[in-house]
Design a protein around this motif. Structure first.
Motif, PDB file in Angstrom:
ATOM      1  N   ASN A 151     -43.582  28.847-152.174  1.00 16.65           N
ATOM      2  CA  ASN A 151     -44.801  29.392-151.590  1.00 16.65           C
ATOM      3  C   ASN A 151     -44.878  28.981-150.125  1.00 16.65           C
ATOM      4  O   ASN A 151     -44.251  28.014-149.689  1.00 16.65           O
ATOM      5  CB  ASN A 151     -46.042  28.892-152.325  1.00 16.65           C
ATOM      6  CG  ASN A 151     -46.129  29.415-153.742  1.00 16.65           C
ATOM      7  OD1 ASN A 151     -45.812  30.578-153.995  1.00 16.65           O
ATOM      8  ND2 ASN A 151     -46.531  28.568-154.680  1.00 16.65           N
ATOM      9  N   TYR A 152     -45.678  29.730-149.377  1.00 17.84           N
ATOM     10  CA  TYR A 152     -45.897  29.425-147.960  1.00 17.84           C
ATOM     11  C   TYR A 152     -47.358  29.682-147.639  1.00 17.84           C
ATOM     12  O   TYR A 152     -47.935  30.697-148.055  1.00 17.84           O
ATOM     13  CB  TYR A 152     -45.003  30.294-147.074  1.00 17.84           C
ATOM     14  CG  TYR A 152     -45.252  30.083-145.589  1.00 17.84           C
ATOM     15  CD1 TYR A 152     -44.673  29.015-144.918  1.00 17.84           C
ATOM     16  CD2 TYR A 152     -46.084  30.947-144.881  1.00 17.84           C
ATOM     17  CE1 TYR A 152     -44.903  28.802-143.562  1.00 17.84           C
ATOM     18  CE2 TYR A 152     -46.324  30.742-143.526  1.00 17.84           C
ATOM     19  CZ  TYR A 152     -45.735  29.667-142.880  1.00 17.84           C
ATOM     20  OH  TYR A 152     -45.975  29.465-141.547  1.00 17.84           O
ATOM     21  N   THR A 153     -47.965  28.750-146.893  1.00 16.51           N
ATOM     22  CA  THR A 153     -49.356  28.905-146.479  1.00 16.51           C
ATOM     23  C   THR A 153     -49.396  29.425-145.049  1.00 16.51           C
ATOM     24  O   THR A 153     -48.808  28.822-144.140  1.00 16.51           O
ATOM     25  CB  THR A 153     -50.104  27.561-146.561  1.00 16.51           C
ATOM     26  OG1 THR A 153     -50.043  27.063-147.903  1.00 16.51           O
ATOM     27  CG2 THR A 153     -51.569  27.746-146.168  1.00 16.51           C
ATOM     28  N   VAL A 154     -50.061  30.536-144.835  1.00 16.26           N
ATOM     29  CA  VAL A 154     -50.124  31.197-143.526  1.00 16.26           C
ATOM     30  C   VAL A 154     -50.902  30.328-142.546  1.00 16.26           C
ATOM     31  O   VAL A 154     -51.959  29.769-142.880  1.00 16.26           O
ATOM     32  CB  VAL A 154     -50.801  32.582-143.655  1.00 16.26           C
ATOM     33  CG1 VAL A 154     -50.921  33.253-142.290  1.00 16.26           C
ATOM     34  CG2 VAL A 154     -50.017  33.465-144.619  1.00 16.26           C
ATOM     35  N   VAL A 155     -50.378  30.217-141.327  1.00 12.53           N
ATOM     36  CA  VAL A 155     -51.078  29.507-140.248  1.00 12.53           C
ATOM     37  C   VAL A 155     -51.354  30.489-139.112  1.00 12.53           C
ATOM     38  O   VAL A 155     -50.821  31.607-139.083  1.00 12.53           O
ATOM     39  CB  VAL A 155     -50.253  28.303-139.725  1.00 12.53           C
ATOM     40  CG1 VAL A 155     -50.032  27.286-140.831  1.00 12.53           C
ATOM     41  CG2 VAL A 155     -48.920  28.772-139.153  1.00 12.53           C
ATOM     42  N   LYS A 185     -38.541  32.203-140.225  1.00 11.29           N
ATOM     43  CA  LYS A 185     -38.570  30.747-140.335  1.00 11.29           C
ATOM     44  C   LYS A 185     -38.190  30.262-141.731  1.00 11.29           C
ATOM     45  O   LYS A 185     -37.473  29.270-141.868  1.00 11.29           O
ATOM     46  CB  LYS A 185     -39.971  30.228-139.971  1.00 11.29           C
ATOM     47  CG  LYS A 185     -40.323  30.354-138.494  1.00 11.29           C
ATOM     48  CD  LYS A 185     -41.648  29.726-138.182  1.00 11.29           C
ATOM     49  CE  LYS A 185     -42.810  30.513-138.773  1.00 11.29           C
ATOM     50  NZ  LYS A 185     -44.128  29.998-138.339  1.00 11.29           N
ATOM     51  N   GLN A 186     -38.659  30.971-142.765  1.00 10.35           N
ATOM     52  CA  GLN A 186     -38.471  30.481-144.125  1.00 10.35           C
ATOM     53  C   GLN A 186     -37.213  31.023-144.805  1.00 10.35           C
ATOM     54  O   GLN A 186     -36.639  30.357-145.663  1.00 10.35           O
ATOM     55  CB  GLN A 186     -39.705  30.849-144.976  1.00 10.35           C
ATOM     56  CG  GLN A 186     -41.008  30.271-144.469  1.00 10.35           C
ATOM     57  CD  GLN A 186     -41.005  28.746-144.460  1.00 10.35           C
ATOM     58  OE1 GLN A 186     -40.533  28.115-145.413  1.00 10.35           O
ATOM     59  NE2 GLN A 186     -41.532  28.145-143.396  1.00 10.35           N
ATOM     60  N   ALA A 234     -46.126  34.050-151.884  1.00 12.04           N
ATOM     61  CA  ALA A 234     -44.920  33.738-152.630  1.00 12.04           C
ATOM     62  C   ALA A 234     -43.711  34.193-151.827  1.00 12.04           C
ATOM     63  O   ALA A 234     -43.743  35.244-151.187  1.00 12.04           O
ATOM     64  CB  ALA A 234     -44.946  34.429-153.999  1.00 12.04           C
ATOM     65  N   LEU A 235     -42.657  33.405-151.839  1.00 13.56           N
ATOM     66  CA  LEU A 235     -41.423  33.745-151.109  1.00 13.56           C
ATOM     67  C   LEU A 235     -40.308  34.078-152.095  1.00 13.56           C
ATOM     68  O   LEU A 235     -40.241  33.496-153.174  1.00 13.56           O
ATOM     69  CB  LEU A 235     -40.996  32.561-150.225  1.00 13.56           C
ATOM     70  CG  LEU A 235     -41.985  32.124-149.145  1.00 13.56           C
ATOM     71  CD1 LEU A 235     -41.411  30.955-148.374  1.00 13.56           C
ATOM     72  CD2 LEU A 235     -42.303  33.272-148.185  1.00 13.56           C
ATOM     73  N   PRO A 236     -39.430  35.007-151.735  1.00 18.13           N
ATOM     74  CA  PRO A 236     -38.318  35.350-152.617  1.00 18.13           C
ATOM     75  C   PRO A 236     -37.295  34.215-152.687  1.00 18.13           C
ATOM     76  O   PRO A 236     -37.248  33.359-151.820  1.00 18.13           O
ATOM     77  CB  PRO A 236     -37.701  36.593-151.943  1.00 18.13           C
ATOM     78  CG  PRO A 236     -38.152  36.532-150.521  1.00 18.13           C
ATOM     79  CD  PRO A 236     -39.463  35.827-150.513  1.00 18.13           C
TER      80      PRO A 236
END
Length: 221
Positions: free
Chosen positions: A172-176, A187-188, A219-221
């Motif tokens: 997962n990634y939290t948007v900034v 980036k990810q 969610a990220l792949p």
């Protein structure tokens, strides 16, 4: 049609009017003994991109700053770092149709060959920056590791953690502030053009791929 143009992870505040990409050839012409001319086919040459970028020094409704840069000084500093860094980076064009549908994208690893900064009276206070970029092709020596089984047959060694049957861990990634789907993918995931994969995974919470908000968990792949 809308364009978003990225140099590395930097969104250009105003997209260039033209994005010419020249695909060079390396074919050679030769003459046989009898005088007949033939064409000797060679691998394709490196693509070259020449664009003129306007960096606004005043407020324009159409200008978009992505948070990583917000003025001409930051932009020129980023170009200087790319030039002196001696490393390839990604040049990306994201295209969107009039109805908001995603069209084909351009994503290419390039190097910054040179750039020219002009103060043009016709541009007012704005800066005009001419960029020349060249396609970068990764190269190197392929090394294969083998282990010998008891019967003497060679078998390629499988990396730990890549055994079949293991379920991949969900990320997962939290948007900034200042994020967009392209910059998150860059980036990810290491490739900004994979932003559509993130959008597909999060369609329940991201209806418009151009509108994401700080605090959203994707969610990220």
């Amino acid at each position: 049609m809308a364009y978003e143009v990225y140099i590395d992870d930097m969104l250009l505040p105003l997209p260039p009017e033209k994005i010419p990409v020249k695909y060079s050839g390396q074919n050679k012409t030769a003459n046989l003994i009898n005088g007949e001319e033939i064409n000797i086919l060679k691998p394709a040459g490196l693509a070259e991109i020449n664009i003129d970028v306007t960096i606004p020094q005043m407020d324009y409704p159409s200008a978009v700053w992505d948070g990583s840069i917000d003025n001409a000084e930051d932009f020129l500093g980023k170009l200087d770092a790319l030039k002196k860094g001696k490393k390839p980076f990604e040049f990306t064009v994201v295209r969107e149709g009039f109805g908001g549908d995603s069209l084909f994208d351009t994503s290419m690893d390039v190097t910054l060959e040179d750039y020219k900064v002009s103060d043009d009276v016709s541009q007012g206070l704005d800066l005009l920056v001419s960029l020349t970029m060249k396609e970068y092709r990764h190269y190197g020596t392929l090394i294969l590791n083998f282990v010998l089984k008891e019967n003497g047959d060679a078998q390629s060694e499988q990396a730990e953690g890549e055994r079949s049957g293991e379920a991949p861990q969900e990320k997962n990634y939290t948007v900034v502030k200042g994020d967009c789907l392209w910059s998150i993918a860059k980036k990810q995931l290491g490739n900004g053009s994979r932003w559509q994969e993130i959008h597909q995974l999060n369609k329940d919470k991201v209806k418009n791929p151009n509108l994401i908000y700080p605090g959203q968990i994707l969610a990220l792949p």
